[in-house]
Design a protein around this motif. Sequence first.
Motif, mmCIF file in Angstrom:
data_model
loop_
_atom_site.group_PDB
_atom_site.id
_atom_site.type_symbol
_atom_site.label_atom_id
_atom_site.label_comp_id
_atom_site.label_asym_id
_atom_site.label_seq_id
_atom_site.Cartn_x
_atom_site.Cartn_y
_atom_site.Cartn_z
ATOM 1 N N LEU A 100 -19.314 70.284 33.508
ATOM 2 C CA LEU A 100 -18.156 71.077 33.897
ATOM 3 C C LEU A 100 -18.278 72.462 33.285
ATOM 4 O O LEU A 100 -18.619 72.598 32.116
ATOM 5 N N GLU A 101 -17.994 73.475 34.087
ATOM 6 C CA GLU A 101 -17.948 74.831 33.556
ATOM 7 C C GLU A 101 -16.685 74.946 32.721
ATOM 8 O O GLU A 101 -15.634 74.451 33.107
ATOM 9 N N VAL A 102 -16.793 75.579 31.584
ATOM 10 C CA VAL A 102 -15.640 75.719 30.701
ATOM 11 C C VAL A 102 -14.966 77.059 30.986
ATOM 12 O O VAL A 102 -15.523 78.115 30.669
ATOM 13 N N PRO A 103 -13.800 77.012 31.588
ATOM 14 C CA PRO A 103 -13.109 78.253 31.919
ATOM 15 C C PRO A 103 -12.511 78.890 30.666
ATOM 16 O O PRO A 103 -12.283 78.221 29.665
ATOM 17 N N ASP A 104 -12.258 80.175 30.744
ATOM 18 C CA ASP A 104 -11.550 80.867 29.665
ATOM 19 C C ASP A 104 -10.651 81.906 30.311
ATOM 20 O O ASP A 104 -10.962 83.095 30.350
ATOM 21 N N THR A 105 -9.534 81.422 30.831
ATOM 22 C CA THR A 105 -8.584 82.306 31.509
ATOM 23 C C THR A 105 -7.629 82.969 30.528
ATOM 24 O O THR A 105 -6.900 83.872 30.911
ATOM 25 N N GLY A 106 -7.626 82.478 29.299
ATOM 26 C CA GLY A 106 -6.699 83.005 28.305
ATOM 27 C C GLY A 106 -5.393 82.236 28.245
ATOM 28 O O GLY A 106 -4.534 82.523 27.422
ATOM 29 N N ARG A 107 -5.252 81.239 29.109
ATOM 30 C CA ARG A 107 -4.037 80.414 29.120
ATOM 31 C C ARG A 107 -4.424 78.956 29.311
ATOM 32 O O ARG A 107 -5.229 78.621 30.186
ATOM 33 N N LEU A 108 -3.848 78.084 28.502
ATOM 34 C CA LEU A 108 -4.170 76.664 28.550
ATOM 35 C C LEU A 108 -3.918 76.062 29.919
ATOM 36 O O LEU A 108 -4.756 75.325 30.444
ATOM 37 N N ARG A 109 -2.786 76.361 30.505
ATOM 38 C CA ARG A 109 -2.446 75.760 31.810
ATOM 39 C C ARG A 109 -3.534 76.040 32.841
ATOM 40 O O ARG A 109 -4.002 75.138 33.533
ATOM 41 N N GLU A 110 -3.947 77.277 32.951
ATOM 42 C CA GLU A 110 -4.956 77.636 33.954
ATOM 43 C C GLU A 110 -6.314 77.024 33.621
ATOM 44 O O GLU A 110 -7.048 76.617 34.518
ATOM 45 N N ASP A 111 -6.646 76.970 32.332
ATOM 46 C CA ASP A 111 -7.904 76.336 31.933
ATOM 47 C C ASP A 111 -7.897 74.845 32.289
ATOM 48 O O ASP A 111 -8.882 74.314 32.798
ATOM 49 N N LEU A 112 -6.776 74.178 32.020
ATOM 50 C CA LEU A 112 -6.670 72.751 32.353
ATOM 51 C C LEU A 112 -6.779 72.522 33.853
ATOM 52 O O LEU A 112 -7.467 71.605 34.304
ATOM 53 N N ILE A 113 -6.101 73.362 34.616
ATOM 54 C CA ILE A 113 -6.174 73.233 36.079
ATOM 55 C C ILE A 113 -7.615 73.432 36.543
ATOM 56 O O ILE A 113 -8.110 72.674 37.386
ATOM 57 N N ALA A 114 -8.300 74.410 35.993
ATOM 58 C CA ALA A 114 -9.686 74.666 36.399
ATOM 59 C C ALA A 114 -10.602 73.487 36.054
ATOM 60 O O ALA A 114 -11.413 73.054 36.886
#
Length: 173
Positions: free
Chosen positions: A52-66
């Motif tokens: 899985l690519e590890v996202p770093d959107t700066g917000r937990l919610r968006e990272d979890l969704i990704a």
Amino acid sequence: MIEVLGRSGYAGLTMDAVAMVAGVGKATIYRRWSSKAELLLGVMDVVGAPVLEVPDTGRLREDLIAVLTQVVELLGGPSGRAIRSLLGAVVDDPVLQEGCRRLPLANWDAAWDTVVARAVERGEVPARAGQSIAAEVGPAVLALRWLVTGRPLDATVVIELVDRVVLPLLQRP
């Protein structure tokens, strides 16, 4: 090999079928691997487990969704069919158990741990959130829906799971 596994399932995976797809004799396969479990783990070592690519959107919610969206995509694709066929065999085969812990599960755990650790650093969740069983809930719910109930997995499910279950559990003091 993965193609045969996804098409025939682990029970239907034979050295004959693998040899035919590989264009070699069965003896060639057996010279290197003594069982289909060892063969499968050897292939996974070479091609790797889905990462899985590890996202770093700066917000937990968006990272979890990704992250959970990637899990949904993986489960719905060829790797998902292969994983589904293995699950029954994993229960009774220590070689496969170790392989699953070492590759796909370790890869997924690493992605999840990174997302939660970043959220801890940003102050979005308590420091103990990463050690909580709450961190396992999202992937577990998706796997249950996919494997047992057959209910659809899509963006709506991911968002509801993150908003109503995962975030509240991770954010508990």
